[in-house]
Design an enzyme around this catalytic site. Structure first.
Site, PDB file in Angstrom:
ATOM      1  N   ASP A  16     -23.907  75.385   8.735  1.00 49.62           N
ATOM      2  CA  ASP A  16     -23.433  75.159   7.018  1.00 49.62           C
ATOM      3  C   ASP A  16     -23.436  76.798   6.559  1.00 49.62           C
ATOM      4  O   ASP A  16     -22.899  77.239   6.740  1.00 49.62           O
ATOM      5  CB  ASP A  16     -24.001  73.917   6.377  1.00 49.62           C
ATOM      6  CG  ASP A  16     -24.115  74.626   4.546  1.00 49.62           C
ATOM      7  OD1 ASP A  16     -22.900  73.399   4.511  1.00 49.62           O
ATOM      8  OD2 ASP A  16     -24.628  74.973   3.718  1.00 49.62           O
ATOM      9  N   HIS A  22     -21.152  65.768   8.585  1.00 46.00           N
ATOM     10  CA  HIS A  22     -21.969  67.562   8.289  1.00 46.00           C
ATOM     11  C   HIS A  22     -23.254  67.697   8.735  1.00 46.00           C
ATOM     12  O   HIS A  22     -23.374  68.982   9.020  1.00 46.00           O
ATOM     13  CB  HIS A  22     -21.678  67.212   6.324  1.00 46.00           C
ATOM     14  CG  HIS A  22     -21.945  69.167   6.568  1.00 46.00           C
ATOM     15  ND1 HIS A  22     -21.248  69.141   6.424  1.00 46.00           N
ATOM     16  CD2 HIS A  22     -22.724  69.126   5.116  1.00 46.00           C
ATOM     17  CE1 HIS A  22     -21.650  70.690   6.439  1.00 46.00           C
ATOM     18  NE2 HIS A  22     -23.257  70.170   5.470  1.00 46.00           N
TER      19      HIS A  22
END
Length: 304
Positions: free
Chosen positions: A99, A283
């Site tokens: 991320d 994610h």
């Protein structure tokens, strides 16, 4: 088990979780996470003969949280990585990020390739510097309510996420879109009736304790530098990321739609050694599918 310590660099204290001995591998977390998101990788890398180090990046966890927004620019974040490599007695490291940590990792490899033996981005691919400031581009693509634009006003998202930290983190980590979203960021997601299988209650509790202590402002300040970073990196327009590289993403990760690993992204990473799709994965890649991620990381490291 990892050990924990504080190091002083660039005028701030950084908290490190570290395990093992050998060549240095840095693990950079994303938003809203901390070094705890690398708990499965620290052990696997240490057992394979590496010195695995996961800092709480500035603004997070047990690390210092400078108050000024401009102290979270990409130059500050890359500066922390470079200083940490040298503080740990090394000239080079493999830099792995997830991320926002991926953005820091890619930029470390771009700005200081000499200190990066290899670079791995998880979830977020290398993002070429565009023709428009990023927040203008996201507003044009997704509208003014896009989360990165919503994060810009100091104090707003900070208060929203801080109001119910366990609830906000549960919603964000579970990641199921709410059929009728409520205002804010966490309100876009359903509050799950049960935690995802990858997130035991005791691990969620660690994150809740850490964000209860730190708040969310430090992490949100990364987003508040997006346009500043774009302005200040004009000299690196179209510059290649030259170290050996790997990209890993979950097949169900929404980031793939925002920032695809397309021809433009591949063009700036001439030494991309693989792009790995992780099945049944959203994610939170290295937490959701640690075995797949660890296997990919160790394979990449072996080839350096």
């Amino acid at each position: 088990m990892p050990s924990n310590r504080i190091v002083r660099l660039n005028g701030i204290d950084l908290h490190l979780a570290e395990q093992g001995e050998g060549p240095l591998v840095l693990l950079l977390h994303g938003f809203p996470e901390t070094s705890h998101s690398w708990r499965h990788q620290l052990e696997a890398l240490a057992e394979a003969g590496y010195h695995a180090v996961a800092p709480d990046q500035r603004g997070y966890g047990g690390s210092d949280r400078p108050s000024a927004i401009d102290q979270y620019s990409i130059f500050h974040l890359v500066g922390d990585v470079v200083a940490l490599i040298h503080e740990l007695g090394e000239e080079q490291a493999v830099v792995i990020g997830h991320d926002w940590g991926s953005i820091v990792a890619w930029n470390t490899a771009l700005l200081r390739p000499g200190v990066v033996r290899g670079v791995v981005g998880i979830s977020v691919p290398p993002i070429p510097r565009g023709a428009l400031p990023p927040l203008t581009a996201t507003e044009q693509r997704f509208g003014p309510d896009f989360y990165q634009n919503y994060f810009q006003e100091p104090g707003v998202a900070d208060a929203e996420l801080g109001k119910d930290i366990p609830g906000a983190l549960r919603r964000i980590y579970a990641g199921a879109p709410a059929p009728e979203p409520s205002p804010g960021f966490a309100g876009r997601f359903l509050d799950p009736s049960t935690l995802p299988a990858w997130l035991p209650a005791e691990d969620l509790a660690v994150f809740v304790d850490q964000f209860t202590a730190s708040g969310f402002t430090g992490g949100l300040n990364y987003y508040r530098n997006l346009d500043r970073n774009w302005e200040q990196t004009a000299a690196w327009q179209d510059a290649p990321i030259t170290p050996p590289a790997l990209y890993i993403s979950g097949e169900n990760d929404g980031v793939r739609h925002l920032y695809p690993l397309d021809a433009a992204a591949r063009a700036i990473v001439p030494n991309l050694r693989g792009a790995i799709d992780v099945p049944n994965c959203g994610h939170w890649t290295q937490q959701e599918q640690p075995d797949v991620v660890n296997t990919a990381l160790l394979e990449f490291l072996k080839g350096l």
